[in-house]
Motif scaffolding. Sequence first.
Motif, short mmCIF file in Angstrom:
data_model
loop_
_atom_site.label_atom_id
_atom_site.label_comp_id
_atom_site.label_asym_id
_atom_site.label_seq_id
_atom_site.Cartn_x
_atom_site.Cartn_y
_atom_site.Cartn_z
N VAL A 74 0.65 -1.09 -0.05
CA VAL A 74 -0.18 0.01 0.15
C VAL A 74 1.09 1.21 -0.17
O VAL A 74 0.29 2.36 -0.45
CB VAL A 74 -0.79 0.01 1.22
CG1 VAL A 74 -1.99 -1.13 1.24
CG2 VAL A 74 -0.48 0.16 2.56
N ALA A 75 2.19 1.18 0.32
CA ALA A 75 2.98 2.32 0.66
C ALA A 75 2.86 3.20 -0.80
O ALA A 75 2.78 4.62 -0.73
CB ALA A 75 4.22 1.90 0.90
N PRO A 76 3.17 2.69 -1.79
CA PRO A 76 3.26 3.74 -3.18
C PRO A 76 1.98 4.18 -3.47
O PRO A 76 2.03 5.69 -3.85
CB PRO A 76 3.46 2.47 -4.27
CG PRO A 76 4.12 1.26 -3.88
CD PRO A 76 3.22 1.35 -2.24
N PHE A 77 0.81 3.64 -2.99
CA PHE A 77 -0.50 4.44 -3.23
C PHE A 77 -1.04 5.34 -2.11
O PHE A 77 -1.60 6.18 -2.39
CB PHE A 77 -1.46 3.34 -3.38
CG PHE A 77 -1.07 2.34 -4.38
CD1 PHE A 77 -1.24 2.63 -5.74
CD2 PHE A 77 -0.75 1.10 -3.85
CE1 PHE A 77 -0.98 1.74 -6.84
CE2 PHE A 77 -0.24 -0.05 -5.15
CZ PHE A 77 -0.17 0.36 -6.39
N ALA A 78 -0.53 5.00 -0.64
CA ALA A 78 -0.90 5.64 0.35
C ALA A 78 -0.30 6.80 0.81
O ALA A 78 -0.59 7.90 1.28
CB ALA A 78 -0.89 4.57 1.53
N ILE A 79 1.19 6.94 0.61
CA ILE A 79 1.99 8.00 0.99
C ILE A 79 1.63 9.06 0.06
O ILE A 79 2.15 9.00 -1.29
CB ILE A 79 3.76 7.53 1.02
CG1 ILE A 79 3.63 6.39 2.03
CG2 ILE A 79 4.43 8.50 1.19
CD1 ILE A 79 5.19 5.87 1.97
N GLY A 80 1.26 10.18 0.57
CA GLY A 80 1.08 11.25 0.06
C GLY A 80 -0.47 11.87 -0.30
O GLY A 80 -0.80 12.83 -0.40
N PHE A 81 -1.15 10.80 0.23
CA PHE A 81 -2.63 11.30 0.25
C PHE A 81 -3.43 10.70 1.60
O PHE A 81 -4.44 11.18 1.60
CB PHE A 81 -3.46 10.96 -1.07
CG PHE A 81 -3.87 9.48 -1.00
CD1 PHE A 81 -5.35 9.25 -0.89
CD2 PHE A 81 -3.28 8.37 -1.26
CE1 PHE A 81 -5.73 7.78 -0.86
CE2 PHE A 81 -3.67 7.07 -1.12
CZ PHE A 81 -5.14 6.94 -1.04
N LEU A 82 -2.83 9.75 2.07
CA LEU A 82 -3.66 9.14 3.28
C LEU A 82 -3.97 10.08 4.35
O LEU A 82 -5.17 9.87 4.83
CB LEU A 82 -2.85 7.84 3.79
CG LEU A 82 -3.75 6.91 4.60
CD1 LEU A 82 -4.84 6.31 3.90
CD2 LEU A 82 -2.88 5.65 5.06
N HIS A 83 -3.11 11.06 4.51
CA HIS A 83 -3.53 12.19 5.58
C HIS A 83 -4.62 13.06 5.32
O HIS A 83 -5.32 13.49 6.23
CB HIS A 83 -2.32 13.02 5.77
CG HIS A 83 -1.87 13.75 4.57
ND1 HIS A 83 -0.77 13.18 3.62
CD2 HIS A 83 -2.26 14.98 3.94
CE1 HIS A 83 -0.68 14.20 2.70
NE2 HIS A 83 -1.48 14.98 2.66
N ASP A 84 -5.29 12.71 3.95
CA ASP A 84 -6.49 13.43 3.65
C ASP A 84 -7.78 12.89 4.23
O ASP A 84 -8.77 13.38 4.49
CB ASP A 84 -6.51 13.45 2.27
CG ASP A 84 -5.55 14.62 1.54
OD1 ASP A 84 -5.15 15.34 2.22
OD2 ASP A 84 -5.43 14.26 0.42
#
Length: 571
Positions: A511-521
Amino acid sequence: MRRAPMAARLARQNKTGALTSVDVIQLHQLGGPLTVALLAVFFGGTMLVSMAISRRKENADDYMTAGNSIGLGISAASMTATWIWAASMYASATSGYTYGLSGPIHYGLWGALMILFIYPYGKRIRAVAPKAHTLAEVMYARHGRSSQLMLASSNILGSVISLTSNFIAGGALIAMLSPFSFSQGIAVLAGGVLLYTLWSGFRASVLTDFIQVCAMLGAVVIIIPAVFFAVGGPAVFVEGAANVTPQQGSFFSSDAFFNQGAPYIAAVLAYAIGNQTIAQRLFAVREDLIKPTFITATIGYGATVIGVGMLGVVALYVGITPMDGDVNNLIPQLAGTYLGPVLLSVFFIMIIGSLASTADSDLSALSSIMMADVYGRRGAGVKANPRIMLLIGRVTMVLATAAALYFAGGRMNILDLLVLVGAIWGALVFPVIASFYWDKVSNRAFTLSVLSALILFVPVRFGWFPMEGLTGYAFDVLAVVGVGVVAGLMTFGFFGLKPARIVGVIAALGVAPFAIGFLHDYAVLSSSLIAYAVSTIVCVLLSFRNRAAFDFDLIAARTGDFDIAPSSASR
């Protein structure tokens, strides 16, 4: 039966989202005498059951865990009834109405699977603490006072919120479907549940659960098809397609997954491990029946809650706007609009039964915590008086009911409450589980890991600082670690440590490539995962430094019965 003076508005939209027409449909209501009669029959019957099993000299241990020897039928029914509460029915429908087709699946399926995931951990807990009453009591035997009070405090908060949620659900039902007000409704429900539970404690809760779940499941089988065909049957999904967005109409909605499914996976895993109402039934059921009990409850919960949630999907397709803008009104609004007198009465009993079955469980859980943890296990060499314990348990039920009534007046969103409590419990999951398997986990590691997780969870959950730049990326990395922790914990109970490590690492890296950068939204999801990650990291680091190994045999020696009198019901 009469028409209510209020109206349910059906706001239909065209393909651009604009309102094109508004129809006003009068709600059916149960008359005052009929409402009183239904409540009297329901609570009068449960009171008679409670009185039938009461004893002149009550046993403190039976009041908390019914002698640790409940059979499969009663235990499975009680577990199902406790997990299926009025708030879960309302929240599932809210999820269906908000997120469309996949909403109830995300709510009901993950909730059901979490019941299943408890049983391997439950078997381990019962193996090391066969006569315990609460998880916090076991933490006292394992670690000490601070860990015990930390787990007990979280359960007090969770059970009071759960009790409040059920009163809100019941009050909304009575206010909409009868001439009585919301305040009158919650007062009657609180009084009815308190009276029969106060009498015999947990024994009354589990026995009435069996009756309540039979009535509740029977009603569900009747009510859901009745409402579905009353609104138009399968044709509603064709005619109402214009009322849903592409995300709501998709079975694989990313909006539903990130806002409902993923946060709920994290929340219900925490509920499964940290919730005293579940733990109490774990300690009460016969040890050899733990697996079939949880499997049966898994099936019963999933089928019922997903089915009820589909009513929310139907409301979305039909174009119903929740009365007064309150999604808690959605299910009673559907029932009042489309059901006749007999089925409306059946529906009324279904919701009352579901909320009562969980409310009495919350009262029993709270009383057990105060009896066993606050008074019973106060410290080494302090002997508890069983008669005082019973008094404390009953006083606790009265005070908890009063507190829940007070908070219910705020009429908060039930789904938000459930996810919030589950996320808070997420900070406890890894330290609690590790404490039953890893002999290096210390009281210091347990306490500091939970506190560290909560310190980071709260500001992320409530947006106390901006998630921009490196800050957002840092928290995303922690959340990705949390994904690995959740996946690993789900695997560990069934397959052991090595597969859990492999699955956890693969899940995090995947999940790292998809989650890092937007999961905090997604604050709800992100904060929950961060709580898992931080508590795990801190607990592991501090435990590795601990050279002392704990002897798990000490837990059984340090827990056990408080009342020296034999239990005639369970021996």
